[in-house]
Write a protein that holds these residues in place. Structure first.
Motif, mmCIF file in Angstrom:
data_model
loop_
_atom_site.group_PDB
_atom_site.id
_atom_site.type_symbol
_atom_site.label_atom_id
_atom_site.label_comp_id
_atom_site.label_asym_id
_atom_site.label_seq_id
_atom_site.Cartn_x
_atom_site.Cartn_y
_atom_site.Cartn_z
ATOM 1 N N GLU A 156 0.858 -1.186 0.000
ATOM 2 C CA GLU A 156 0.000 0.000 0.000
ATOM 3 C C GLU A 156 0.890 1.230 0.000
ATOM 4 O O GLU A 156 2.123 1.139 0.000
ATOM 5 C CB GLU A 156 -0.930 0.003 1.213
ATOM 6 C CG GLU A 156 -0.243 -0.099 2.558
ATOM 7 C CD GLU A 156 -1.233 -0.402 3.675
ATOM 8 O OE1 GLU A 156 -2.436 -0.158 3.498
ATOM 9 O OE2 GLU A 156 -0.795 -0.891 4.731
ATOM 10 N N SER A 161 -4.435 3.239 0.161
ATOM 11 C CA SER A 161 -4.552 1.846 -0.275
ATOM 12 C C SER A 161 -4.353 1.825 -1.786
ATOM 13 O O SER A 161 -4.587 2.826 -2.468
ATOM 14 C CB SER A 161 -5.943 1.313 0.093
ATOM 15 O OG SER A 161 -6.123 -0.011 -0.354
ATOM 16 N N ILE A 179 -1.638 -5.084 5.382
ATOM 17 C CA ILE A 179 -2.193 -3.816 4.941
ATOM 18 C C ILE A 179 -3.229 -3.321 5.944
ATOM 19 O O ILE A 179 -3.853 -4.105 6.663
ATOM 20 C CB ILE A 179 -2.836 -3.920 3.547
ATOM 21 C CG1 ILE A 179 -3.947 -4.987 3.532
ATOM 22 C CG2 ILE A 179 -1.777 -4.227 2.495
ATOM 23 C CD1 ILE A 179 -4.715 -5.063 2.217
#
Length: 259
Positions: A156, A161, A179
């Motif tokens: 990310e 994101s 993440i």
């Protein structure tokens, strides 16, 4: 009242009082408020509550509801909720700040070192190191740093994101990767499901994304296409689809809120 300022939550009386600023936060969450409307606020509540569960397990929802009521109903705001522990006592804070203008595209810079975050799935503990990475990206002529796993796979960005397209298939790191549980990613994947678009979890190196339509996602900017990769020959795809989906996401939120 356009300058950022800090508030501390008094749990016993359920009210805010002015604060110079909080100490170093252990958990944070930020969301965009545009003329009183917030996209997927329930997801921000769930993420912040879950992250605070071990240190501040009670009344977090009450704090966040009160925070929403405190934010002005006109203009664009980007408040930040914080859980910090001055003198070992977990407390809740609100940083009320105007939202900067939305960016339309992003230039990425790949961090030369593997992801070194201590708690990648919680927003807050690694704030300082992520800010340093983003500063390095800016010095390299980019907007955002890309974090890689030890195997060289894209995870990310330092504040975003990442998703990308393989033809008509939407792809991105699997949920099991290191993440952050992104609110905007969850909303985009829900929109994909509603539109019958396949999502395929994928591990990819930056080189394997050359020529792909890559998106960055966060609460502040929504969906932004990657226009370039700093210090690399990687090409990018045309950005038209990202703007279309950004508007679809806004329309989905309007439908959910009845606006």
């Amino acid at each position: 009242m356009r300058d950022p300022y800090w508030l501390r939550w008094l749990e016993d009386s359920e009210r805010f009082v002015p604060e110079t600023r909080s100490c170093r936060p252990e958990v944070i969450d930020s969301w965009l408020v545009d003329d009183g409307e917030t996209r997927a606020f329930h997801r921000h509540v769930a993420r912040f509550t879950a992250a605070c569960a071990q240190l501040r397990p009670d009344r977090v929802g009450t704090f966040l509801d009160a925070a929403q009521e405190w934010i002005p109903s006109a203009g664009r705001w980007f408040p930040r909720a914080e859980m910090a522990s001055p003198e070992g006592n977990p407390q809740l804070f609100l940083w009320l700040r105007p939202a900067p203008p939305r960016g339309e595209t992003v230039r990425l810079w790949v961090s030369p070192s593997p992801d070194g975050r201590a708690r990648p799935r919680v927003k807050g503990p690694d704030l300082t190191s992520l800010a340093q990475l983003r500063d390095a990206a800016v010095q390299a002529g980019a907007d955002e740093a890309v974090l890689l796993s030890r195997n060289g796979h894209v995870l990310e960005g330092s504040t975003t994101s990442l998703l990308w397209w393989r033809g008509d298939v939407l792809c991105g790191p699997p949920e099991t990767a290191a993440i952050l549980p992104s609110v905007t990613r969850a909303e985009v994947l829900a929109l994909a499901t509603e539109r019958g678009v396949e999502f395929r979890p994928e591990l990819a190196t930056p080189a394997e994304l050359a020529g792909a339509d890559v998106w960055t996602l966060n609460a502040l900017h929504g969906i932004r296409p990657v226009a370039a990769w700093a210090d690399s020959p990687f090409t990018t795809a045309e950005p038209g689809r990202a703007e279309q989906w950004h508007h679809l996401l806004a329309e989905r939120n309007d439908h959910e809120t009845g606006q």
